[in-house]
Design a protein around this motif. Structure first.
Motif, PDB file in Angstrom:
ATOM      1  N   THR A  49       0.834  -1.201   0.000  1.00 37.88           N
ATOM      2  CA  THR A  49       0.000   0.000   0.000  1.00 37.88           C
ATOM      3  C   THR A  49       0.869   1.251   0.000  1.00 37.88           C
ATOM      4  OG1 THR A  49      -1.759  -1.115   1.205  1.00 37.88           O
ATOM      5  CG2 THR A  49      -1.744   1.284   1.299  1.00 37.88           C
ATOM      6  N   GLU A  50       0.498   2.175  -0.855  1.00 36.48           N
ATOM      7  CA  GLU A  50       1.245   3.429  -0.916  1.00 36.48           C
ATOM      8  C   GLU A  50       0.306   4.580  -1.216  1.00 36.48           C
ATOM      9  OE1 GLU A  50       5.204   4.476  -2.918  1.00 36.48           O
ATOM     10  OE2 GLU A  50       4.843   2.355  -3.368  1.00 36.48           O
ATOM     11  N   TRP A  51       0.597   5.750  -0.652  1.00 31.48           N
ATOM     12  CA  TRP A  51      -0.126   6.965  -1.028  1.00 31.48           C
ATOM     13  C   TRP A  51       0.768   7.770  -1.963  1.00 31.48           C
ATOM     14  CZ3 TRP A  51      -5.073   8.550  -0.166  1.00 31.48           C
ATOM     15  CH2 TRP A  51      -5.821   7.796   0.758  1.00 31.48           C
ATOM     16  N   ARG A  52       0.253   8.161  -3.095  1.00 32.42           N
ATOM     17  CA  ARG A  52       1.033   8.950  -4.046  1.00 32.42           C
ATOM     18  C   ARG A  52       0.252  10.206  -4.433  1.00 32.42           C
ATOM     19  NH1 ARG A  52       2.732   3.619  -7.496  1.00 32.42           N
ATOM     20  NH2 ARG A  52       3.903   2.697  -5.804  1.00 32.42           N
ATOM     21  N   ILE A  53       0.984  11.184  -4.942  1.00 34.44           N
ATOM     22  CA  ILE A  53       0.331  12.449  -5.296  1.00 34.44           C
ATOM     23  C   ILE A  53       0.278  12.595  -6.816  1.00 34.44           C
ATOM     24  CG2 ILE A  53       2.449  13.853  -5.282  1.00 34.44           C
ATOM     25  CD1 ILE A  53       0.742  16.061  -3.852  1.00 34.44           C
ATOM     26  N   SER A  54      -0.770  13.229  -7.298  1.00 32.77           N
ATOM     27  CA  SER A  54      -0.833  13.520  -8.730  1.00 32.77           C
ATOM     28  C   SER A  54      -1.687  14.766  -8.954  1.00 32.77           C
ATOM     29  CB  SER A  54      -1.405  12.333  -9.506  1.00 32.77           C
ATOM     30  OG  SER A  54      -1.271  12.566 -10.894  1.00 32.77           O
ATOM     31  N   GLY A  55      -1.791  15.175 -10.193  1.00 33.56           N
ATOM     32  CA  GLY A  55      -2.569  16.371 -10.530  1.00 33.56           C
ATOM     33  C   GLY A  55      -3.500  16.100 -11.695  1.00 33.56           C
ATOM     34  N   ALA A  56      -4.471  16.987 -11.856  1.00 34.63           N
ATOM     35  CA  ALA A  56      -5.415  16.903 -12.974  1.00 34.63           C
ATOM     36  C   ALA A  56      -5.968  18.299 -13.205  1.00 34.63           C
ATOM     37  CB  ALA A  56      -6.554  15.937 -12.639  1.00 34.63           C
ATOM     38  N   HIS A  57      -6.635  18.480 -14.342  1.00 31.73           N
ATOM     39  CA  HIS A  57      -7.291  19.766 -14.589  1.00 31.73           C
ATOM     40  C   HIS A  57      -8.222  20.115 -13.427  1.00 31.73           C
ATOM     41  CE1 HIS A  57      -6.006  20.272 -18.748  1.00 31.73           C
ATOM     42  NE2 HIS A  57      -6.371  19.042 -19.034  1.00 31.73           N
ATOM     43  N   ASN A 157      -4.536  19.106 -32.559  1.00 35.10           N
ATOM     44  CA  ASN A 157      -4.137  18.801 -31.172  1.00 35.10           C
ATOM     45  C   ASN A 157      -4.578  19.787 -30.106  1.00 35.10           C
ATOM     46  OD1 ASN A 157      -2.221  20.988 -31.525  1.00 35.10           O
ATOM     47  ND2 ASN A 157      -1.193  20.134 -29.756  1.00 35.10           N
ATOM     48  N   VAL A 158      -5.099  20.974 -30.467  1.00 34.10           N
ATOM     49  CA  VAL A 158      -5.300  21.962 -29.408  1.00 34.10           C
ATOM     50  C   VAL A 158      -6.486  21.617 -28.494  1.00 34.10           C
ATOM     51  CG1 VAL A 158      -4.224  24.029 -30.323  1.00 34.10           C
ATOM     52  CG2 VAL A 158      -6.487  23.391 -31.115  1.00 34.10           C
ATOM     53  N   GLY A 159      -6.432  20.457 -27.880  1.00 41.27           N
ATOM     54  CA  GLY A 159      -7.517  20.029 -27.004  1.00 41.27           C
ATOM     55  C   GLY A 159      -7.064  19.952 -25.551  1.00 41.27           C
ATOM     56  N   TRP A 160      -7.987  19.462 -24.720  1.00 42.35           N
ATOM     57  CA  TRP A 160      -7.736  19.417 -23.275  1.00 42.35           C
ATOM     58  C   TRP A 160      -7.017  18.146 -22.864  1.00 42.35           C
ATOM     59  CZ3 TRP A 160      -8.883  22.728 -19.039  1.00 42.35           C
ATOM     60  CH2 TRP A 160      -9.225  24.027 -19.456  1.00 42.35           C
ATOM     61  N   ARG A 161      -5.957  17.821 -23.573  1.00 44.31           N
ATOM     62  CA  ARG A 161      -5.039  16.756 -23.145  1.00 44.31           C
ATOM     63  C   ARG A 161      -4.822  16.849 -21.640  1.00 44.31           C
ATOM     64  NH1 ARG A 161      -3.125  20.108 -20.633  1.00 44.31           N
ATOM     65  NH2 ARG A 161      -1.266  21.325 -20.902  1.00 44.31           N
ATOM     66  N   SER A 162      -4.356  15.778 -21.041  1.00 46.84           N
ATOM     67  CA  SER A 162      -4.145  15.807 -19.598  1.00 46.84           C
ATOM     68  C   SER A 162      -3.046  16.779 -19.213  1.00 46.84           C
ATOM     69  CB  SER A 162      -3.766  14.422 -19.104  1.00 46.84           C
ATOM     70  OG  SER A 162      -4.848  13.553 -19.308  1.00 46.84           O
ATOM     71  N   VAL A 163      -3.046  17.177 -17.954  1.00 42.42           N
ATOM     72  CA  VAL A 163      -1.975  18.019 -17.449  1.00 42.42           C
ATOM     73  C   VAL A 163      -0.695  17.186 -17.341  1.00 42.42           C
ATOM     74  CG1 VAL A 163      -3.624  19.432 -16.181  1.00 42.42           C
ATOM     75  CG2 VAL A 163      -2.410  17.590 -14.981  1.00 42.42           C
ATOM     76  N   GLY A 164       0.406  17.883 -17.114  1.00 40.86           N
ATOM     77  CA  GLY A 164       1.710  17.217 -17.084  1.00 40.86           C
ATOM     78  C   GLY A 164       2.588  17.859 -18.132  1.00 40.86           C
ATOM     79  N   ALA A 549       4.030  17.352  -8.157  1.00 45.55           N
ATOM     80  CA  ALA A 549       4.610  16.134  -8.718  1.00 45.55           C
ATOM     81  C   ALA A 549       3.462  15.215  -9.125  1.00 45.55           C
ATOM     82  CB  ALA A 549       5.481  15.441  -7.678  1.00 45.55           C
ATOM     83  N   MET A 550       3.622  14.589 -10.262  1.00 49.25           N
ATOM     84  CA  MET A 550       2.619  13.606 -10.678  1.00 49.25           C
ATOM     85  C   MET A 550       3.286  12.237 -10.662  1.00 49.25           C
ATOM     86  SD  MET A 550       0.852  15.733 -13.808  1.00 49.25           S
ATOM     87  CE  MET A 550      -0.365  14.464 -14.200  1.00 49.25           C
ATOM     88  N   HIS A 551       3.145  11.587  -9.512  1.00 51.56           N
ATOM     89  CA  HIS A 551       3.737  10.257  -9.384  1.00 51.56           C
ATOM     90  C   HIS A 551       2.927   9.261 -10.195  1.00 51.56           C
ATOM     91  CE1 HIS A 551       5.284  11.542  -5.164  1.00 51.56           C
ATOM     92  NE2 HIS A 551       6.090  11.945  -6.117  1.00 51.56           N
ATOM     93  N   LYS A 552       3.624   8.373 -10.838  1.00 50.79           N
ATOM     94  CA  LYS A 552       2.926   7.283 -11.520  1.00 50.79           C
ATOM     95  C   LYS A 552       2.167   6.499 -10.458  1.00 50.79           C
ATOM     96  CE  LYS A 552       4.532   3.255 -14.072  1.00 50.79           C
ATOM     97  NZ  LYS A 552       5.755   2.751 -14.719  1.00 50.79           N
ATOM     98  N   LEU A 553       0.874   6.360 -10.616  1.00 52.69           N
ATOM     99  CA  LEU A 553       0.086   5.675  -9.590  1.00 52.69           C
ATOM    100  C   LEU A 553       0.111   4.167  -9.801  1.00 52.69           C
ATOM    101  CD1 LEU A 553      -2.999   8.087  -9.430  1.00 52.69           C
ATOM    102  CD2 LEU A 553      -0.825   8.241  -8.183  1.00 52.69           C
ATOM    103  N   ILE A 554      -0.073   3.778 -11.057  1.00 52.70           N
ATOM    104  CA  ILE A 554      -0.032   2.345 -11.382  1.00 52.70           C
ATOM    105  C   ILE A 554       0.682   2.180 -12.726  1.00 52.70           C
ATOM    106  CG2 ILE A 554      -2.188   1.786 -10.159  1.00 52.70           C
ATOM    107  CD1 ILE A 554      -3.515   1.728 -12.997  1.00 52.70           C
ATOM    108  N   ASP A 555       1.055   0.948 -13.048  1.00 51.92           N
ATOM    109  CA  ASP A 555       1.679   0.699 -14.348  1.00 51.92           C
ATOM    110  C   ASP A 555       0.637   0.869 -15.454  1.00 51.92           C
ATOM    111  OD1 ASP A 555       4.162   0.115 -13.285  1.00 51.92           O
ATOM    112  OD2 ASP A 555       3.652  -2.005 -12.979  1.00 51.92           O
ATOM    113  N   PRO A 556       1.091   1.217 -16.665  1.00 51.23           N
ATOM    114  CA  PRO A 556       0.130   1.350 -17.770  1.00 51.23           C
ATOM    115  C   PRO A 556      -0.708   0.081 -17.921  1.00 51.23           C
ATOM    116  CG  PRO A 556       2.271   2.176 -18.445  1.00 51.23           C
ATOM    117  CD  PRO A 556       2.455   1.549 -17.079  1.00 51.23           C
TER     118      PRO A 556
END
Ligand SMILES: Nc1nc2c(c(=O)[nH]1)N[C@H]1C(S)=C(S)[C@@H](COP(=O)(O)OP(=O)(O)OC[C@H]3O[C@@H](n4cnc5c(=O)[nH]c(N)nc54)[C@H](O)[C@@H]3O)O[C@H]1N2
Ligand SMILES: Nc1nc2c(c(=O)[nH]1)N[C@H]1C(S)=C(S)[C@@H](COP(=O)(O)OP(=O)(O)OC[C@H]3O[C@@H](n4cnc5c(=O)[nH]c(N)nc54)[C@H](O)[C@@H]3O)O[C@H]1N2
Ligand SMILES: [Mo]
Length: 842
Positions: A49-57, A157-164, A549-556
C-alpha cells in the motif's frame, strides 16, 4: 485492512496444509501455493500500500494504491474546495472503454487508403502489434508526403489533453510528425475563437486568457458585479493546469457580502446559473443570443440620460462619434437602439434595462463576461459592445470597476505569486536537422485552418474563406492525426462530419479512452492515462501557486504506452530517436524541467527544494502575490502604457476591421439576426426550443463520461440529461425522468428529461462532452446517449474569426415511445478477425 491481511494469510495456510496432505492437489493450486511459499510478503497488503500524489485539470490529489491498483482518491490537503469531478479518476482508469491495444479498422486494414470510408464508424477493428501499427502510420505518412505534399496532412491537437508538462501529448505528436514532414495545422480554439480574435482590436489583448483584477480588490471596492453569461461556480472546477480552487474562497466571501447587502450581484443569463443560486444573486432572464441588444439599450440610456463618462472617452478611446449615429438610429437601418427596441428582442423589460444602466453608472461596477456568448453566431459583437459599455461607464482600470472576460476561468483573479513555472517538453523543431520531407509547397492552400472550419475543408476543397483580414484557402487534406483532443466531441454537427470524413483516406487517433474519435478513426493507438506515468505540473494556471509532482500511480494498463514512448518509438523509424528524446528518459526530463525552473526562480528569491526532496514531498508552494488591477497602468498613462490596439487606445470604432469590408463584422458592433433563434426568431416556429450546450458540471468536456459510476450518478434513463422548463415539459407531456428524443433537421438523439426550475420557457440544455454514441455509422442514425453536437450548427461566427457557433441551435423534443436502443458508446470497439468475425480478447 488487517482483516484482508488475515484473510490472505489464512488462504496461504490452507494451501500449505493441502500440500502437506500430499494428495489430490490440482496443478493450478499447486503452482499458486508454491508461489506463496516462496514469497509470503508478496500478499502482505501493508507493504503493497502506498499513497502517491498527482494532478489533474480538476485538482491535485493523493491516491491510495494497493498492489498496483488505485483504490482511493483524496483531495490534496492544500485544496480547500475540491470538486466532485475528482471521483471520476478511478472510473477513468478502469473504464470498460479503455483502449487496450493498437487497433486498425477492418476495411482500412484490408484496403489501406482505398478503403470503403462509408464503413468508418461501424466500430469493427482488428488488433495489431505496436510495431505493425506504427509501421502503418509511417507508411501512410510516406505516401502522403511523396504523393501529395504537406497540404494533405492535418494535425489536430489543441484540445484538453491531460496536465503534465513532460507528457503533454499534443506536443509529442507534433514534434514527431514535424521530424517527418510538414502539415496543415489549426488557428484558434473552440473556447474563445471569436473573443481572442476580436479583442486585440478593441482592448489590445485577447482579454480571455489574461489575469484579471484580484478578488481581494473586487470584494473591497466593487458595489455592483454584473455576471453576464458566466457560471463561475460551475466552471471554476477545472483549470488549464492543475487547479487550486482558490477562487472559491473569494466566492464564499462574496456570498456573505451579497447577504449583508454590501455588494449587489446581477446575473444576466437565459438560465438561472449555479452561481446565481449559490450567491443568491439578482437574476435577469435574457433571450438567448440577444445580449448585444441589451448592451445597446444600456449604451442608449447612458447617452440619452447623460450618464456616460465623456472625459474617459476622450482620453482613452477612439471612435465614439462614429458609433453614436448607429445608436441614435441615423445610419442605414434608421432604428434608434432604445431600451424599448432592446426589450422587444431580448425579453428584458425596457425599464429594467434603464435601471441597470443607471445602477452601473452610479456605482463602482465590475463587469464579468463569460465565454458562451461568443460561442454563437456573430459572437464578436456582444464582446465588442460590452467593452464599449465599460468605456462609457469610464471605470476601466479602476479598482473594482471595468471589464473582465476571464474571471470564470482557471482561478483568474487569484493574484499571481510571480514565480516562474516549469516549462514543457519542446514541440519545436530544435533538433538541428530538417524534416525528412522538407517540402513547404502547399499547392496554394493555406498551411493552417481556423480550427472549427476543418470539416468545411473536406466538403468544400479549396474554398477561399475570410479570416481576420486574410484569405484562407482550405486544404482538402487526406490524412488526419488527433492526439489529446476528442474531435468527435468538440466539433459541431455529427452528420456533416460523417459525410466529410468519407473524403479522408486515413485517420489516426491516440487516446486512452475509446471515444467516438477512435470509433471514427482507421488506426488507434492506446495511450496510457496520466496516472500511469511520472510527470510534474504547474499548480495554479494564473496564480503560479506552485509545482505538483505527478507520481505514476499504477503501471500502464493493458498494452498502453505513454505518449512520450509512443512517439519515441515512432522516431526510431526515422532514425532520430536521440534527437527526439534529447537523450533523456522520462525521469530525466522531469528533473531537467524542474531544475530549469529552480534556476530561473533562484535569482528572483523564490527558493525551491532539491529535485529529490520535491519528488518525495510531492509539491512546492509559493506565497500569494500582490493584488492587482487590470488596465490600471493604461489608465495611469495611456501614452506610456498604450494598449496593443492599432491606435494604442480603446477602439470603439475599428478602422482596421472596417477596412476588411465584412458584412458580418463591421467597423463597430451592430445587431444582426441569427440563422436560427428562439423566442420568435428565425425558424422558431418549427423548432421552438433553444439548445445551449454549456460546459458540464460533472465532467471536463468528454473526459470522465466513460467513468461508469460517475455517469450513472447524473444520467437519466441511462442517457445524458436534457434540462427543460416545467412549462415546456408539460406542453409535451414529458415528466422528469422520461426518455425523450431531441431533434432538428441536422440530427436526433436520445436523452433523459431533467425538468428543472432554473430553465425558462424555450430554453433547454445538454452539457457538451456527452459521448457520441450513434446507433450505427449511417448518416442520420440516432445518437443513443446524447451528444449535443449531434444537433448543433457548424458555421463560423463571422468572416473575422470563423469561430465555432455551438450555441446557435434550435431543437424540438418529444417523449420517446417504443423500444429504446441501449447506448452504444461506452464499450470500446468490436474486435474482429480479418474475416470480420468477432473475437474475444483480454
Ligand atoms: N456543443 C458544444 N461543443 C463544444 C463546446 C460547447 O460549449 N458546446 N465547447 C468547446 C470547447 S470550449 C472546448 S475547449 C472543446 C473541448 O474539446 P476537447 O479538448 O477535444 O475535449 P476533451 O473531452 O477534453 O478531449 C480531450 C481528449 O484527450 C484525451 N486525453 C487526455 N489525456 C490524454 C493523454 O495524456 N494522451 C492522449 N493521447 N490523450 C489524452 C481524452 O481522453 C479526450 O478524449 O469542446 C468544444 N465543443
Ligand atoms: N466543470 C467544468 N468547468 C469548465 C469546463 C468543463 O468542461 N467543466 N470547461 C472549461 C472550458 S474549456 C471553457 S472554454 C470554459 C467555458 O466557459 P463558458 O463558455 O463561460 O461556459 P458555459 O458553461 O458554456 O456557459 C456559461 C453561462 O453562459 C450562459 N449562456 C449561454 N448562452 C448565453 C447567451 O446567449 N447569453 C447569456 N447572457 N448567457 C448565455 C449559460 O447559460 C451559462 O450559465 O469553462 C471551463 N470550465
Ligand atoms: Mo474551452
Amino acid at each position: 485492512m488487517s482483516y484482508q491481511t488475515d484473510r490472505s494469510r489464512r488462504g496461504f495456510l490452507k494451501m500449505a496444509s493441502l500440500i502437506a496432505g500430499g494428495s489430490l492437489v490440482a496443478p493450478a493450486l499447486m503452482a499458486e501455493s508454491l508461489l506463496h511459499t516462496k514469497a509470503p510478503t508478496d500478499v502482505d497488503i501493508e507493504t503493497l500500500t502506498e499513497w502517491r500524489i498527482s494532478g489533474a485539470h480538476w485538482g491535485a490529489f493523493r491516491a491510495k494504491v494497493v498492489a498496483n491498483r488505485l483504490v482511493e482518491v483524496e483531495p490534496f490537503e492544500f485544496d480547500r474546495y475540491p470538486t466532485r469531478i475528482l471521483d471520476a479518476v478511478p472510473g477513468i482508469i478502469y473504464s470498460p472503454a479503455r483502449v487496450r491495444y493498437p487497433l486498425v479498422r477492418l476495411d482500412w486494414y484490408k484496403h489501406r487508403h482505398n478503403s470503403d470510408t462509408s464503413q468508418r464508424g461501424d466500430n469493427r477493428f482488428i488488433r495489431v502489434s505496436w510495431d505493425e501499427a506504427l509501421d502503418l502510420i509511417y507508411e501512410s505518412l510516406e505516401r502522403i508526403q511523396t504523393q501529395f505534399g504537406p497540404w494533405a496532412l492535418h494535425t489536430g491537437n489543441v484540445g484538453w489533453r491531460s496536465v503534465g508538462q513532460v507528457h503533454s501529448c499534443g506536443n509529442h505528436m507534433l514534434r514527431a510528425i514535424a521530424m517527418h514532414g510538414n502539415s496543415v495545422g489549426t488557428a484558434g480554439d473552440y473556447s474563445t475563437g471569436a473573443g481572442q480574435v476580436i479583442m486585440p482590436y478593441i482592448l489590445g489583448s485577447t482579454e480571455v486568457y489574461s489575469q484579471g483584477t484580484s478578488w481581494d480588490i473586487i470584494l473591497e471596492e466593487s458595489d455592483v458585479i454584473v455576471i453576464w453569461g458566466s457560471d463561475l461556480v460551475k466552471n471554476l472546477q477545472v483549470g488549464w493546469n492543475t487547479e487550486t480552487h482558490e477562487a472559491y474562497g473569494y466566492l464564499e466571501q462574496l456570498k456573505e457580502k451579497v447577504a449583508d447587502g454590501e455588494i449587489r450581484v446581477i446575473c444576466i443569463d437565459p438560465v438561472k446559473s449555479m452561481t446565481a443560486n449559490y450567491l443568491n444573486a439578482e437574476h435577469l432572464y435574457v433571450n438567448p443570443m440577444t445580449d448585444l441588444a441589451v448592451m445597446m439599450g444600456i449604451a442608449h440610456t447612458l447617452w440619452k440620460e447623460d450618464l456616460y463618462d465623456k472625459e474617459f472617452l476622450e482620453t482613452y478611446t477612439l471612435g465614439f462619434n462614429e458609433f453614436l449615429p448607429y445608436l441614435k438610429g441615423e445610419t442605414e437601418d434608421m432604428v434608434e437602439k432604445t431600451p424599448e427596441w432592446a426589450a422587444e428582442i431580448s425579453g428584458v423589460p425596457a425599464n429594467t434595462i434603464r435601471e441597470l444602466a443607471r445602477t452601473m453608472a452610479q456605482n463602482r461596477t465590475q463587469l464579468m463576461i463569460g465565454w458562451a456568448l461568443q460561442r454563437q453566431q456573430h459572437g464578436e459583437q456582444p464582446y465588442w459592445m460590452a467593452a464599449i459599455v465599460a468605456a462609457m461607464l469610464g471605470q476601466i482600470g479602476l479598482p473594482g470597476g471595468g471589464i473582465s472576460y476571464s474571471h470564470h476561468y482557471s482561478s483568474v483573479g487569484v493574484s499571481s505569486s510571480g514565480a516562474s513555472m516549469p516549462g514543457a517538453f519542446p514541440l519545436n523543431l530544435d533538433f538541428g536537422r530538417e524534416p525528412k520531407y522538407k517540402s513547404t509547397d502547399y499547392k496554394g492552400y493555406s498551411n493552417f485552418i481556423p480550427v472549427s472550419r476543418v470539416v468545411d475543408a473536406l466538403l468544400e476543397p479549396g474554398k477561399e474563406i475570410n479570416y481576420n483580414g486574410n484569405k484562407i484557402k482550405l486544404a482538402p487534406y487526406k490524412m488526419a492525426i488527433f492526439s489529446g483532443a476528442n474531435q468527435w466531441h468538440r466539433q459541431q454537427d455529427r452528420n456533416k462530419m460523417k459525410r466529410a470524413y468519407r473524403n479522408l483516406e486515413t485517420v489516426v487517433a491516440v487516446d486512452y479512452a475509446w471515444t467516438a474519435t477512435c470509433r471514427f478513426a482507421d488506426i488507434v493507438l492506446p495511450a496510457c492515462t496520466p496516472y500511469e506515468r511520472n510527470d510534474l505540473d504547474v499548480y495554479g494556471t494564473y496564480s503560479n501557486r506552485g509545482i505538483i509532482a505527478m507520481h505514476k500511480l499504477i503501471d500502464p494498463l493493458y498494452y498502453s504506452k505513454s505518449d512520450f514512448d509512443i512517439w519515441r518509438e515512432f522516431s526510431k523509424r526515422l532514425n532520430r530517436e536521440k534527437e527526439y528524446t534529447q537523450n533523456r528518459n522520462e525521469m530525466q526530463w522531469i528533473e531537467k524541467i524542474y531544475m530549469d525552473c529552480y534556476n530561473e526562480n533562484y535569482p528572483k528569491g523564490f527558493y525551491m527544494p532539491s529535485f529529490r526532496e520535491f519528488w518525495e514531498r510531492g509539491y512546492v508552494l509559493f506565497p500569494e502575490g500582490k493584488p492587482w488591477v487590470r488596465h490600471a497602468d493604461f489608465r495611469e498613462d495611456p501614452e506610456v502604457n498604450a494598449l496593443g490596439t492599432p491606435s494604442g487606445f480603446i477602439e470603439i470604432y475599428s478602422r482596421t476591421i472596417a477596412s476588411y469590408g465584412y458584412e458580418d463584422c463591421k467597423g463597430h458592433p451592430i445587431w444582426m439576426e441569427k440563422a436560427e433563434r428562439s423566442h420568435g426568431g428565425p425558424k422558431s416556429d418549427r423548432y421552438p426550443l433553444w439548445l445551449q450546450s454549456a460546459h458540464p458540471d460533472n465532467r471536463l468536456h468528454s473526459q470522465g463520461c466513460e467513468a461508469t459510476k460517475m455517469r450513472e450518478s447524473y444520467a437519466i434513463a441511462g442517457r445524458e440529461p436534457v434540462f427543460i422548463s416545467p412549462i415546456d415539459a408539460e406542453k409535451r407531456g414529458i415528466k422528469h425522468g422520461d426518455l425523450v428524443r431531441v431533434f432538428n433537421d441536422r440530427g436526433q438523439l436520445l436523452a433523459g428529461a431533467n425538468v428543472n426550475n432554473n430553465f425558462p420557457e424555450g430554453v433547454v440544455r445538454i452539457f457538451e462532452g456527452a459521448w457520441y454514441s450513434p446507433l450505427d455509422e449511417t448518416i442520420g442514425s440516432i445518437d443513443t446517449y446524447g451528444d449535443p453536437n449531434t444537433l448543433t450548427m457548424d458555421v463560423g461566427t463571422s468572416s473575422l474569426s470563423q469561430a465555432p457557433s455551438a450555441n446557435t441551435c434550435l431543437v424540438e423534443i418529444e417523449k420517446f415511445v417504443g423500444v429504446a436502443p441501449a447506448p452504444t458508446g461506452f464499450h470500446g470497439p468490436t474486435v474482429v478477425d480479418i474475416d470480420g468475425n468477432e473475437t474475444v480478447e483480454v
